[in-house]
Write an enzyme that holds these catalytic residues in place. Structure first.
Site: not given
Ligand code: NAD
Length: 287
Positions: A22-23, A135-137, A94, A109, A73
């Site tokens: 982690s950063l 998903g989570g984000a 978080n 987030d 989480k």
């Molecule tokens: P997660 O695993 O909880 O959810 C992933 C989502 O992507 C799900 O909805 C899944 O169905 C979808 N998905 C995965 N593969 C797919 C595909 N091939 N085609 C279509 N949909 C697909 O992950 P998360 O924590 O929600 O993270 C999602 C993205 O957001 C990641 O890229 C993560 O790096 C980014 N993120 C960024 C921040 C930030 O602060 N900028 C914070 C959290 C997450």
């Protein structure tokens, strides 16, 4: 390295597994140094098995708080004393704040994403957003957007576990906020085109666009992207995903995931220390 650490410093943790990559420790500690405030941030390898004891330890040792990441989480919520409305609705926390022994769970987030838009001069009150992902984000963003007065949220996701899981969150949002929230199968391209057509903002909250799916985009037809649509991507590595590249070519305003990451960290710092993070300084340090 700080040389003035004394007995008054307060500890903030990061509980997740795996976590050594982690950063966040570097980013948080750089900010505490810059602000010259008596806080230290350390990462702890805590999996779901160790989480109950880790929370007891946080209470016993009087940590100021802790960041919480995967896989903790959702599980952590049951060990806390209070939850913000965003955590109640999303079921995910978080950030823990320890205020004289009372543990409150936050989710920064969604706050970070909405703040990124606001800082870019985009007012989301009564606006519509289309979110790719469930998903989570995506969940954190949808919940915060609904709480912040967004009028409508169109969510698109593939028919997987995330699709099923977010349905109960959507139900709560429709019952408890004024926002209209709905989800559609990502495979329905006509509906996706229709929903984006009257959206103000499009948000990619999936991993499509980063490794191992770098160079790919869930939007394949660039004509869907009107020039007055704001296109955002939660991904920050790479800085410019295929989606943002296409959007730029269509003349759209674009925002990558750096802003969301920085502002969610800034929200945590505000919660733990009461200070405003020096965002421009952090950006400079990150290069
Ligand atoms: P997660 O695993 O909880 O959810 C992933 C989502 O992507 C799900 O909805 C899944 O169905 C979808 N998905 C995965 N593969 C797919 C595909 N091939 N085609 C279509 N949909 C697909 O992950 P998360 O924590 O929600 O993270 C999602 C993205 O957001 C990641 O890229 C993560 O790096 C980014 N993120 C960024 C921040 C930030 O602060 N900028 C914070 C959290 C997450």
């Amino acid at each position: 390295m700080r040389s003035n650490i004394d007995g008054h410093f307060l500890l903030i943790g990061l509980m997740a597994y795996p976590i050594r990559h982690s950063l966040s420790p570097q980013m948080q500690n750089t900010i505490y140094s810059k602000l010259n405030i008596p806080f230290i941030y350390l990462a702890f390898e805590v999996d779901q098995l160790k989480l109950p004891d880790a929370i007891k330890g946080l209470r016993a040792l009087g940590l100021r708080g802790s960041a919480i990441s995967m896989p903790n989480k959702q599980l952590v919520c049951q060990y806390l004393d209070k939850l913000t409305p965003a955590v109640e609705m999303s079921g995910a926390c978080n950030t823990i704040s320890n205020d004289n022994g009372v543990l409150t769970g936050y989710n920064t987030d969604g706050i970070g994403y909405m703040r990124m838009l606001a800082e870019a001069g985009i007012n989301m009150l009564d606006k519509k957003i289309t979110v790719l992902g469930a998903g989570g984000a995506a969940t954190a963003i949808a919940v915060q957007a609904a709480l912040d007065g967004v009028k409508e949220i169109a969510i698109f996701n593939q028919k997987d576990e995330c699709y099923t899981k977010i349905e109960s969150v959507i139900k709560k949002l429709n019952e408890q906020t004024k926002c209209k929230v709905h989800i559609t199968d990502l495979a329905d391209e006509n509906e996706l085109r229709k929903q984006i057509a009257d959206s103000d903002v499009l948000c990619n909250a999936t991993g499509v666009g980063m490794k191992p799916l770098e160079g790919q985009s869930l939007i394949t037809d660039p004509t869907i992207l009107r020039s007055d649509l704001v296109v955002t991507d939660c991904i920050y590595s790479p800085r410019k995903t295929k989606l943002l590249e296409m959007a730029e070519q269509q003349g759209c305003k674009t925002l990558n995931g750096i802003g969301m990451m920085l502002w969610q960290g800034a929200a945590q710092i505000k919660i733990w220390t009461g200070e405003d993070a020096p965002i421009d300084y952090v950006k400079e340090q990150m290069g």
